[in-house]
Design a protein around this motif. Structure first.
Motif, mmCIF file in Angstrom:
data_model
loop_
_atom_site.group_PDB
_atom_site.id
_atom_site.type_symbol
_atom_site.label_atom_id
_atom_site.label_comp_id
_atom_site.label_asym_id
_atom_site.label_seq_id
_atom_site.Cartn_x
_atom_site.Cartn_y
_atom_site.Cartn_z
ATOM 1 N N ASN A 97 118.943 37.304 19.854
ATOM 2 C CA ASN A 97 120.037 36.644 19.167
ATOM 3 C C ASN A 97 119.456 36.007 17.913
ATOM 4 N N ARG A 98 119.778 36.543 16.759
ATOM 5 C CA ARG A 98 119.226 36.044 15.503
ATOM 6 C C ARG A 98 120.370 35.598 14.603
ATOM 7 N N ARG A 99 120.210 34.407 14.011
ATOM 8 C CA ARG A 99 121.253 33.840 13.155
ATOM 9 C C ARG A 99 120.751 33.735 11.718
ATOM 10 N N PHE A 100 121.668 34.001 10.799
ATOM 11 C CA PHE A 100 121.381 33.888 9.376
ATOM 12 C C PHE A 100 122.451 33.011 8.745
ATOM 13 N N GLU A 101 122.036 31.942 8.067
ATOM 14 C CA GLU A 101 122.971 31.086 7.341
ATOM 15 C C GLU A 101 123.301 31.773 6.023
ATOM 16 N N LEU A 102 124.576 32.004 5.777
ATOM 17 C CA LEU A 102 125.019 32.644 4.548
ATOM 18 C C LEU A 102 125.516 31.588 3.576
ATOM 19 N N ALA A 103 125.206 31.776 2.310
ATOM 20 C CA ALA A 103 125.709 30.868 1.277
ATOM 21 C C ALA A 103 127.221 31.053 1.152
ATOM 22 N N GLU A 104 127.868 30.096 0.534
ATOM 23 C CA GLU A 104 129.304 30.217 0.331
ATOM 24 C C GLU A 104 129.600 31.451 -0.503
ATOM 25 N N HIS A 105 130.661 32.129 -0.174
ATOM 26 C CA HIS A 105 131.158 33.317 -0.864
ATOM 27 C C HIS A 105 130.294 34.557 -0.632
ATOM 28 N N VAL A 106 129.354 34.532 0.298
ATOM 29 C CA VAL A 106 128.590 35.728 0.643
ATOM 30 C C VAL A 106 129.290 36.399 1.818
ATOM 31 N N GLN A 107 129.599 37.674 1.642
ATOM 32 C CA GLN A 107 130.335 38.439 2.642
ATOM 33 C C GLN A 107 129.491 39.618 3.121
ATOM 34 N N VAL A 108 129.648 39.990 4.388
ATOM 35 C CA VAL A 108 129.015 41.198 4.911
ATOM 36 C C VAL A 108 129.891 42.365 4.483
ATOM 37 N N THR A 109 129.308 43.322 3.747
ATOM 38 C CA THR A 109 130.090 44.456 3.250
ATOM 39 C C THR A 109 129.903 45.710 4.093
ATOM 40 N N GLY A 110 128.884 45.740 4.943
ATOM 41 C CA GLY A 110 128.693 46.904 5.800
ATOM 42 C C GLY A 110 127.432 46.788 6.622
ATOM 43 N N ALA A 111 127.369 47.621 7.663
ATOM 44 C CA ALA A 111 126.180 47.677 8.518
ATOM 45 C C ALA A 111 126.037 49.103 9.023
ATOM 46 N N ARG A 112 124.798 49.546 9.159
ATOM 47 C CA ARG A 112 124.543 50.907 9.629
ATOM 48 C C ARG A 112 123.183 50.971 10.306
ATOM 49 N N MET A 113 123.001 52.001 11.134
ATOM 50 C CA MET A 113 121.722 52.251 11.794
ATOM 51 C C MET A 113 121.039 53.414 11.084
ATOM 52 N N GLU A 114 119.768 53.236 10.754
ATOM 53 C CA GLU A 114 118.976 54.283 10.100
ATOM 54 C C GLU A 114 117.581 54.303 10.706
ATOM 55 N N ASN A 115 117.259 55.330 11.456
ATOM 56 C CA ASN A 115 115.909 55.526 11.985
ATOM 57 C C ASN A 115 115.360 54.301 12.722
ATOM 58 N N GLY A 116 116.156 53.729 13.605
ATOM 59 C CA GLY A 116 115.714 52.570 14.382
ATOM 60 C C GLY A 116 115.792 51.253 13.651
ATOM 61 N N LEU A 117 116.427 51.255 12.473
ATOM 62 C CA LEU A 117 116.589 50.039 11.680
ATOM 63 C C LEU A 117 118.071 49.724 11.538
ATOM 64 N N LEU A 118 118.423 48.473 11.723
ATOM 65 C CA LEU A 118 119.771 48.005 11.467
ATOM 66 C C LEU A 118 119.789 47.477 10.037
ATOM 67 N N VAL A 119 120.637 48.062 9.193
ATOM 68 C CA VAL A 119 120.724 47.680 7.785
ATOM 69 C C VAL A 119 122.064 46.985 7.566
ATOM 70 N N ILE A 120 122.014 45.740 7.094
ATOM 71 C CA ILE A 120 123.214 44.938 6.863
ATOM 72 C C ILE A 120 123.288 44.635 5.369
ATOM 73 N N ASP A 121 124.369 45.063 4.731
ATOM 74 C CA ASP A 121 124.564 44.818 3.306
ATOM 75 C C ASP A 121 125.458 43.602 3.111
ATOM 76 N N LEU A 122 125.088 42.767 2.135
ATOM 77 C CA LEU A 122 125.817 41.533 1.842
ATOM 78 C C LEU A 122 126.096 41.473 0.350
ATOM 79 N N LYS A 123 127.186 40.802 0.003
ATOM 80 C CA LYS A 123 127.527 40.652 -1.410
ATOM 81 C C LYS A 123 128.150 39.286 -1.642
ATOM 82 N N ARG A 124 127.738 38.654 -2.725
ATOM 83 C CA ARG A 124 128.340 37.384 -3.129
ATOM 84 C C ARG A 124 129.553 37.723 -3.983
#
Length: 154
Positions: A97-124
């Motif tokens: 269980n890992r938590r990340f504090e996001l700054a105001e106005h930062v949104q998660v725009t997508g997430a995907r799995m690639e070769n055993g890696l979880l990639v999470i894209d964020l945009k302000r």
């Protein structure tokens, strides 16, 4: 040796920075020994970010991403049992269980799995009300003269 920081002087002399001070206090209390699963956080441009987390052995169904009150939580738990008797376990499969504090106005725009890696894209995404805008300066109306005021009174 752990140093405890006292933020009370900042509380006395600042107004409206409660969230920032709470983040500083939370960071001071956070245990730093939790380093699993490993991750990278990268700033791609002025307003784009990416978190890449190593989640070998976990499937999409084993991982849960949630965002609430500017906190991104990534949790995972393997649901399936492995076949056969395990002779050596080199791939960690414990729940996380890992938590990340996001700054105001930062949104998660997508997430995907690639070769055993979880990639999470964020945009302000800054709302229009907070963006810089130019204010046009209009012409002033001429102030009425004393003679004009006297003529209107008569």
């Amino acid at each position: 040796m752990r140093t405890v920081l006292d933020f009370s002087p900042l509380h006395r002399s600042s107004i409206g920075f409660d969230r920032v001070l709470d983040l500083l206090e939370a960071a001071a209390r956070t245990q730093t020994n939790d380093n699993w699963p490993p991750f990278d956080s990268v700033k791609l441009s002025e307003d784009k970010y990416r978190i890449t987390m190593a989640v070998a052995g976990f499937s999409r169904e084993d991982i849960n991403l949630t965002v609430q009150a500017n906190v991104l939580t990534v949790s995972g738990e393997r649901k399936g049992e492995q076949e056969g008797e395990v002779l050596h376990r080199g791939i960690a499969n414990r729940p996380f269980n890992r938590r990340f504090e996001l700054a105001e106005h930062v949104q998660v725009t997508g997430a995907r799995m690639e070769n055993g890696l979880l990639v999470i894209d964020l945009k302000r995404e800054i709302p229009e009300a907070y963006k810089l805008r130019r204010i046009e300066i209009g012409e002033t109306l001429a102030a009425p003269s004393v003679a004009h005021i006297q003529n209107q009174a008569a």
